[in-house]
Design an enzyme around this catalytic site. Structure first.
Site, PDB file in Angstrom:
ATOM      1  N   LYS A 119      -0.782  -9.843  44.455  1.00 55.49           N
ATOM      2  CA  LYS A 119      -0.457  -8.618  43.536  1.00 55.49           C
ATOM      3  C   LYS A 119      -1.015  -7.309  43.942  1.00 55.49           C
ATOM      4  O   LYS A 119      -0.602  -6.414  43.939  1.00 55.49           O
ATOM      5  CB  LYS A 119      -1.298  -8.904  42.316  1.00 55.49           C
ATOM      6  CG  LYS A 119      -0.600  -9.778  41.133  1.00 55.49           C
ATOM      7  CD  LYS A 119       0.240  -8.794  40.042  1.00 55.49           C
ATOM      8  CE  LYS A 119       1.472  -9.568  39.546  1.00 55.49           C
ATOM      9  NZ  LYS A 119       1.325  -9.916  38.409  1.00 55.49           N
ATOM     10  N   LYS A 200      16.801 -13.215  38.652  1.00 55.20           N
ATOM     11  CA  LYS A 200      15.957 -13.553  37.564  1.00 55.20           C
ATOM     12  C   LYS A 200      15.774 -12.415  36.386  1.00 55.20           C
ATOM     13  O   LYS A 200      15.612 -11.019  36.882  1.00 55.20           O
ATOM     14  CB  LYS A 200      14.705 -13.728  38.193  1.00 55.20           C
ATOM     15  CG  LYS A 200      13.474 -13.937  37.122  1.00 55.20           C
ATOM     16  CD  LYS A 200      12.022 -14.115  37.650  1.00 55.20           C
ATOM     17  CE  LYS A 200      11.209 -14.312  36.269  1.00 55.20           C
ATOM     18  NZ  LYS A 200       9.814 -14.358  36.733  1.00 55.20           N
ATOM     19  N   LYS A 203      12.301  -7.351  32.911  1.00 50.47           N
ATOM     20  CA  LYS A 203      12.431  -5.892  32.690  1.00 50.47           C
ATOM     21  C   LYS A 203      12.343  -5.143  33.756  1.00 50.47           C
ATOM     22  O   LYS A 203      12.815  -4.010  33.443  1.00 50.47           O
ATOM     23  CB  LYS A 203      11.192  -5.666  31.718  1.00 50.47           C
ATOM     24  CG  LYS A 203      11.351  -4.958  30.508  1.00 50.47           C
ATOM     25  CD  LYS A 203      10.115  -4.687  29.569  1.00 50.47           C
ATOM     26  CE  LYS A 203      10.821  -4.287  28.311  1.00 50.47           C
ATOM     27  NZ  LYS A 203       9.529  -4.119  27.327  1.00 50.47           N
TER      28      LYS A 203
END
Ligand code: TRP
Ligand code: SF4
Length: 336
Positions: A119, A200, A203
């Site tokens: 991340k 995939k 959003k």
């Protein structure tokens, strides 16, 4: 007192407030939660503190993101009569247990969590070199442990966090006595839905079909969906295995009809336009009741707020008990 043999296992799970959900979130997680409600003693949490770990910069959108997500939860069938539905920040015990567990969690354990370095790289432009972000799994451990949840339904990406929770439990219990319960991850069947472009559904790719989207809008988006790129004319035989429309059929259309479509596509007996129209009507038939309930809840924000408040009161009872045991075990509650 319920005897141990009849007591249901308890589950806790959470989702970061991401606003209106898409059908990938529904099929990937929410639908599993809905089905768990009768099997388990269920706690479902809006993880708003977790969303601050990567999104602390601008929090103005949070109320809407929370509201829209909870509306989807309720519309999809989470039932406040059968589950405790609450928001993390409404139950201050999460913050307090997080603090206590942070004292005993070695930095090395946190730096080794795979999602941590990933991340940091992925969100390099956001500056998440913060204390809070490193502590993300400690916060998640607190969520799970406060409710003495034995089962934690999560996707594959969250499993290392549940593993870390178990390590924290062993360390805590070793230091202060057997107080905390080791939870187990339940891997929810990974249904990754393709989005409109075949990537995939997510959003951030802007390729989603929202759970509450109008039937017209869904039909329109499906009409322009990508299909088998080799199928230029209707007379060209198609390859359903590479077609995202077909992948969605496999999830939303009955198996017999899916087989028929498979055969008809390969032999060029069905065109993509018709195939997509079938998909749109299948998806819409399943979304109709959700859409209706969603509109209802959206018009009654006070009731949604009530549900969260009631959920927080319910959650806090359990959380408070656990925290008291934790503080007792750490000799924090008394003077003797
Ligand atoms: N970290 C989880 C996610 O982003 C959300 C979450 C927060 C969670 N606390 C939890 C999931 C506790 C399970 C249990 O998906
Ligand atoms: Fe895809 Fe259906 Fe077209 Fe076949 S007929 S390529 S499955 S959209």
């Amino acid at each position: 007192m319920i005897s141990a043999t009849t007591a249901k296992d308890r589950v806790l799970s959470g989702m970061q407030p991401s606003g209106a959900l898409h059908i990938g979130n529904w099929m990937g997680a929410l639908d599993n939660w809905v089905n768990m409600q009768d099997v388990y003693d269920s706690y479902f949490m809006v993880a708003d503190y977790h969303s601050l770990t990567t999104g602390y910069h601008d929090t103005r959108g949070l109320p809407t993101l929370v509201f829209q997500m909870v509306v989807d939860w309720l519309a999809a069938g989470l039932d406040p009569k059968r589950s405790v539905i609450f928001r993390q920040s409404d139950v201050p015990e999460h913050a307090e247990l997080h603090l206590l567990l942070s004292m005993i969690t070695p930095l090395g354990w946190l730096e080794r969590v795979p999602s941590y370095k990933e991340k940091l790289k992925e969100l390099a432009q956001r500056d998440i070199h913060t204390y809070g972000f490193l502590g993300y799994p400690v916060l998640m451990s607190s969520d799970i442990l406060l409710y003495r949840a034995s089962k934690v339904p999560v996707g594959q990406d969250q499993v290392p966090h549940v593993e870390l929770t178990r390590e924290i439990v062993r360390r805590f219990n070793g230091l202060y006595g057997e107080v905390l319960l080791e939870p187990e991850a339940i891997l929810t069947e990974a249904k990754v839905l393709p989005g409109l472009d075949g990537k995939k559904m997510s959003k951030s790719y802007g390729n989603t079909l929202a759970l509450g989207e109008s039937a017209e809008s869904i039909a329109k988006k499906i009409r322009v969906m990508m299909t088998d790129p080799a199928r230029v004319r209707k007379s060209d035989p198609g390859h359903p295995e590479v077609c995202p429309v077909f992948s969605l059929h496999k999830i939303f259309t009955g198996s017999q009809q899916v087989q028929e479509i498979d055969g008809a596509c390969r032999t060029a007996q069905i065109g993509c336009v018709d195939c997509k129209a079938i998909l749109a009507s299948q998806i819409n038939a399943q979304l109709d009741p959700i859409r209706e309930r969603r509109l209802e809840w959206e018009e009654h924000p006070k009731q949604v707020q009530e549900i969260l408040q009631q959920g927080a009161r319910e959650a806090q009872k359990t959380a408070h008990d656990t925290l008291t045991m934790v503080k007792d075990a750490m000799h924090l509650n008394s003077l003797e």
